[in-house]
Design an enzyme around this catalytic site. Structure first.
Site, short mmCIF file in Angstrom:
data_model
loop_
_atom_site.label_atom_id
_atom_site.label_comp_id
_atom_site.label_asym_id
_atom_site.label_seq_id
_atom_site.Cartn_x
_atom_site.Cartn_y
_atom_site.Cartn_z
N PRO A 2 1.09 -1.25 0.11
CA PRO A 2 -0.08 -0.06 -0.01
C PRO A 2 0.92 1.04 0.08
CG PRO A 2 -0.18 -1.18 2.28
CD PRO A 2 0.58 -1.96 1.14
N GLU A 3 0.76 2.17 -1.14
CA GLU A 3 1.24 3.60 -0.93
C GLU A 3 0.19 4.45 -0.91
OE1 GLU A 3 3.66 3.75 -4.40
OE2 GLU A 3 4.19 1.56 -4.53
N HIS A 91 -4.24 -14.85 10.00
CA HIS A 91 -3.54 -13.72 9.89
C HIS A 91 -3.98 -12.35 10.52
CE1 HIS A 91 -0.60 -16.14 7.65
NE2 HIS A 91 -1.46 -16.15 6.77
N ARG A 109 2.57 -10.88 6.66
CA ARG A 109 4.29 -10.55 7.19
C ARG A 109 4.39 -10.06 8.48
NH1 ARG A 109 6.75 -8.88 1.55
NH2 ARG A 109 6.36 -11.01 0.39
#
Length: 269
Positions: A2-3, A91, A109
């Site tokens: 995500p930017e 997750h 992650r």
DNA sequence: CCCGTGCCCTGGCGGC
DNA sequence: TGCCGCCAGGGCACGG
């Protein structure tokens, strides 16, 4: 990853979904995401109302009736809204219970961060040293000065959030391609006109990506079932082996500052 | 002060 | 088919 456009897309959706909701409970099966002491964090946000969801650079900010939650999604952080009682996904590391539903922070992650700040001043001070202007506020003269004083490839400088807030690996590749500048070009070799084109193209790329709901690629899909469409507009990123849309030269993948970088060796020279 | 490197973490993929 | 090792990368700590 995500930017700015992806984070803005998430912000807009979240704002509509959780504005004015009260955090009635919190659990965290993987507490390392939370940068405060867990019990302190929980105590600080419990029974608070989420007044708004803001954004600064790639950070999301939950504005509470008292206090702030600063969230960075890093590579793969996502939010999902699910029924209160639905079982936990492997997750899902932090779950905010909002009376009638649950807001779940999902991060394969585990790179993302969530941190509570007591005051607006504390948030400002934290972000002040970390974030430069966003593309929408960027001025060519400012950027030119910054670029000139850095002894590193232009791509590395554009990824530096304290220079410009919001650009990541995808959009920097796109901006440099549109600006016809090689990602390895050294700051000292760039001109005022180069800086001007970077500013124009950064605004353009970011605006268009926000309009299309961001970019959905393998490593990142937006939360809440939303799928961005900017990936159809990518001209260079992930296009290794394909012909450049401008000149037909085969696009190469190189490394710049350890980052995978896509470049047209003809146009960007 | 500035820049480069390694670390965090796990799923996916290539190679055999 | 299964297993191994490597790669992806934003931000930060650390060292030269």
């Amino acid at each position: 990853m995500p930017e700015l456009p992806e984070v803005e897309t998430v912000r807009r959706i979240l704002h509509k979904q959780i504005e004015n909701k009260i955090i009635v409970d919190l659990i965290s099966p993987y507490q390392a995401i939370i940068k405060n002491d867990f019990l302190e964090f929980k105590k600080n946000i419990l029974n608070k109302t989420i007044i708004a969801v803001d954004r600064a650079g790639k950070y999301l900010i939950f504005v509470l009736n008292q206090g702030f939650i600063l969230i960075h999604l890093r590579m793969e952080g996502k939010f999902y809204l699910k029924p209160f009682e639905e079982g936990l996904d492997k997750h899902e590391h932090v779950i905010f219970y909002l009376h009638d539903q649950s807001l779940r922070y999902h991060d394969v992650r585990k790179f993302g961060t969530i941190e509570y700040f007591e005051t607006k001043e504390a948030v400002k001070e934290y972000l002040r040293t970390r974030l430069g202007p966003e593309p929408s506020e960027l001025e060519p003269n400012y950027l030119f000065e910054k670029i000139k004083q850095k002894k590193q490839p232009i791509k590395t400088t554009l990824l530096d959030q304290s220079v410009i807030a919001g650009l990541g690996n995808i959009y920097v590749d796109e901006v440099l391609f549109l600006s016809k500048i090689h990602p390895l070009a050294q700051g000292v070799d760039l001109t005022e006109d180069d800086a001007k084109r970077i500013v124009i193209n950064a605004k353009k790329v970011i605006d268009e990506a926000i309009e299309l709901g961001g970019t959905t690629i393998r490593s990142y899909t937006a939360s809440l079932g939303v799928t961005g469409r900017f990936q159809t507009k990518l001209k260079i990123h992930l296009k290794k082996g394909e012909p450049c849309v401008v000149c037909g030269t085969i696009i190469e993948k190189i490394k710049v500052g350890g980052r995978g970088t896509y470049v047209c060796q003809n146009c960007q020279n």
